[in-house]
Design an enzyme around this catalytic site. Structure first.
Site, PDB file in Angstrom:
ATOM      1  N   CYS A  47      -2.249   9.193  -4.334  1.00 20.86           N
ATOM      2  CA  CYS A  47      -0.885   8.247  -4.165  1.00 20.86           C
ATOM      3  C   CYS A  47      -0.124   8.704  -5.407  1.00 20.86           C
ATOM      4  O   CYS A  47      -0.696   8.652  -6.692  1.00 20.86           O
ATOM      5  CB  CYS A  47      -1.574   6.795  -4.187  1.00 20.86           C
ATOM      6  SG  CYS A  47      -0.138   5.645  -4.238  1.00 20.86           S
ATOM      7  N   ASP A  51       9.949  11.346  -1.270  1.00 22.23           N
ATOM      8  CA  ASP A  51       9.037  10.227  -1.204  1.00 22.23           C
ATOM      9  C   ASP A  51       9.477   9.049  -0.909  1.00 22.23           C
ATOM     10  O   ASP A  51      10.790   8.781  -0.433  1.00 22.23           O
ATOM     11  CB  ASP A  51       8.658   9.948  -2.843  1.00 22.23           C
ATOM     12  CG  ASP A  51       7.729   8.947  -3.027  1.00 22.23           C
ATOM     13  OD1 ASP A  51       6.640   9.141  -2.361  1.00 22.23           O
ATOM     14  OD2 ASP A  51       7.857   8.043  -3.919  1.00 22.23           O
ATOM     15  N   SER A  52       8.419   8.085  -0.495  1.00 22.47           N
ATOM     16  CA  SER A  52       8.732   6.887   0.154  1.00 22.47           C
ATOM     17  C   SER A  52       9.832   5.893  -0.762  1.00 22.47           C
ATOM     18  O   SER A  52      10.269   4.890  -0.411  1.00 22.47           O
ATOM     19  CB  SER A  52       7.547   6.187   0.456  1.00 22.47           C
ATOM     20  OG  SER A  52       6.707   5.986  -0.458  1.00 22.47           O
ATOM     21  N   CYS A  89       5.136  12.447  -1.570  1.00 25.84           N
ATOM     22  CA  CYS A  89       4.445  11.132  -1.112  1.00 25.84           C
ATOM     23  C   CYS A  89       3.037  11.818  -0.329  1.00 25.84           C
ATOM     24  O   CYS A  89       2.983  12.422   0.517  1.00 25.84           O
ATOM     25  CB  CYS A  89       5.419  10.623  -0.050  1.00 25.84           C
ATOM     26  SG  CYS A  89       4.590   8.972   0.738  1.00 25.84           S
ATOM     27  N   GLU A 101       3.901  -0.286 -10.211  1.00 26.61           N
ATOM     28  CA  GLU A 101       5.295  -0.595 -10.302  1.00 26.61           C
ATOM     29  C   GLU A 101       5.480  -1.884 -11.481  1.00 26.61           C
ATOM     30  O   GLU A 101       6.714  -1.941 -11.989  1.00 26.61           O
ATOM     31  CB  GLU A 101       5.763  -0.975  -8.955  1.00 26.61           C
ATOM     32  CG  GLU A 101       5.914   0.250  -8.145  1.00 26.61           C
ATOM     33  CD  GLU A 101       6.815   0.379  -7.144  1.00 26.61           C
ATOM     34  OE1 GLU A 101       7.676  -0.661  -7.051  1.00 26.61           O
ATOM     35  OE2 GLU A 101       6.954   1.208  -6.172  1.00 26.61           O
ATOM     36  N   HIS A 132       1.410   6.576  -7.091  1.00 24.59           N
ATOM     37  CA  HIS A 132       1.467   5.617  -8.335  1.00 24.59           C
ATOM     38  C   HIS A 132       0.094   5.723  -9.089  1.00 24.59           C
ATOM     39  O   HIS A 132       0.095   5.178 -10.348  1.00 24.59           O
ATOM     40  CB  HIS A 132       1.497   4.123  -7.678  1.00 24.59           C
ATOM     41  CG  HIS A 132       2.686   3.939  -7.068  1.00 24.59           C
ATOM     42  ND1 HIS A 132       3.509   4.705  -6.118  1.00 24.59           N
ATOM     43  CD2 HIS A 132       3.718   2.890  -7.427  1.00 24.59           C
ATOM     44  CE1 HIS A 132       4.507   4.149  -5.789  1.00 24.59           C
ATOM     45  NE2 HIS A 132       4.814   2.928  -6.445  1.00 24.59           N
TER      46      HIS A 132
HETATM   47  N1  DGL Z   1       4.267   7.060  -2.063  1.00 24.35           N
HETATM   48  C1  DGL Z   1       3.121   6.406  -1.608  1.00 24.35           C
HETATM   49  C2  DGL Z   1       2.214   7.486  -1.517  1.00 24.35           C
HETATM   50  O1  DGL Z   1       1.956   8.357  -2.224  1.00 24.35           O
HETATM   51  C3  DGL Z   1       2.910   5.113  -2.181  1.00 24.35           C
HETATM   52  C4  DGL Z   1       3.686   4.172  -1.725  1.00 24.35           C
HETATM   53  C5  DGL Z   1       4.039   3.990  -0.224  1.00 24.35           C
HETATM   54  O2  DGL Z   1       3.075   3.070   0.162  1.00 24.35           O
HETATM   55  O3  DGL Z   1       4.825   4.291   0.242  1.00 24.35           O
HETATM   56  O4  DGL Z   1       1.100   7.574  -0.855  1.00 24.35           O
END
Ligand code: DGL
Length: 276
Positions: free
Chosen positions: A187, A11-12, A74, A155, A189
């Site tokens: 996403c 993931d990012s 991600c 977050e 989050h």
């Molecule tokens: N993990 C990213 C997603 O699911 C969200 C956070 C980011 O923008 O890197 O799109």
């Protein structure tokens, strides 16, 4: 006894822990390697070229670890660069888009489906294309909206804050005006905000991490394996590119329990295996 299955998850940043949580719950006997690019998060407002380059580095690292499968937790990478990961991986790759699109179509009586995600995810049209491909353009209506502020709110732990509810209301208005009956939380989050979203939108919510996990389970064909471990004792190696000041608290929020000190990893030094 055969060697345990090893799955790489990337993931990012920490958001992908919301996906790992489903994986370790459903498949606690698997060994996981989690990579979070916490030094370069967020990906959601970056160009496709940059997202693809970063994703190629994570995929190359996981390939060097000899994993049996890669889960792209991600949504932004799944939407913008899944093909690059597939070209590098040499093992099955599971992204977030296809399993979630299929689940949304199965659950939506009206086939009017909303999608929320980062800007890059929404601009890629990946979810819309998957929904049209599986459901037929003439039968399906897709209403998409980028909701970048929700990443920071999740977050921050503002999961039921009045400001969060107000922002969700503002973001979801175009979807509700179009009478969607199902929304894909596109996403990592957003599943944390599911209760707040339900307060604003009386619709079915699709958590891509859950449906991707079901897909992984199907691929492994292992429903009947004894679940001798609990999610908390699942074997996970964590790699992050930075340890942000609030890492432990945010990780706990996404995973549901403490993780130990993660390994530091410099993805910048990894030369991606070229993906032709
Ligand atoms: N993990 C990213 C997603 O699911 C969200 C956070 C980011 O923008 O890197 O799109």
């Amino acid at each position: 006894m055969s060697a345990p299955i090893r799955i790489g998850v990337f993931d990012s940043g920490v958001g992908g822990l919301s996906v790992l949580r489903h994986l370790i719950t459903e498949l606690p006997h698997v060994q996981y390697i989690y990579v979070g690019d916490t030094a370069r998060v967020p990906y959601g407002n970056k160009s496709v070229a940059t997202i693809a380059h970063y994703a190629a580095q994570s995929a190359t690292f996981l390939r060097s670890k000899g994993v049996d499968m890669i889960v792209v937790a991600c949504n932004t990478v799944s939407a913008a660069a899944l093909d690059i990961v597939e070209a590098i991986a040499e093992v099955p790759v599971v992204g977030m888009i296809q399993p979630a699109a299929r689940a949304a179509l199965e659950r939506s009586p009206s086939k009017r489906i909303g999608v929320i995600g980062t800007r890059a995810t929404i601009e890629s049209d990946a979810y819309a294309l998957a929904l049209y491909a599986h459901g037929g353009t003439e039968n399906v209506t897709v209403v998409q909206h980028a909701c970048p502020l929700l990443v920071a709110l999740a977050e921050e732990g503002w999961l039921a804050h009045p400001a969060t509810l107000a922002i969700i209301e503002e973001y979801l208005r175009p979807l509700l005006d179009q009478a969607v009956d199902t929304i894909i939380l596109g996403c990592t989050h957003f599943p944390l905000l599911a209760e707040a979203i339900e307060q604003v939108a009386p619709v079915a919510l699709i958590d891509p991490g859950y449906w991707a996990t079901r897909h992984v389970k199907r691929l492994l064909g292992e429903q009947s394996l004894p679940q001798q471990r609990s999610p908390r004792t699942a074997r996970v190696e964590y790699y992050v590119t930075d340890v942000p000041t609030n890492f432990a608290a945010v990780a706990r929020q996404f995973l549901g329990f403490e993780i130990g000190q993660p390994h530091r990893l410099s993805l910048e030094e990894i030369v991606p295996i070229s993906a032709e």
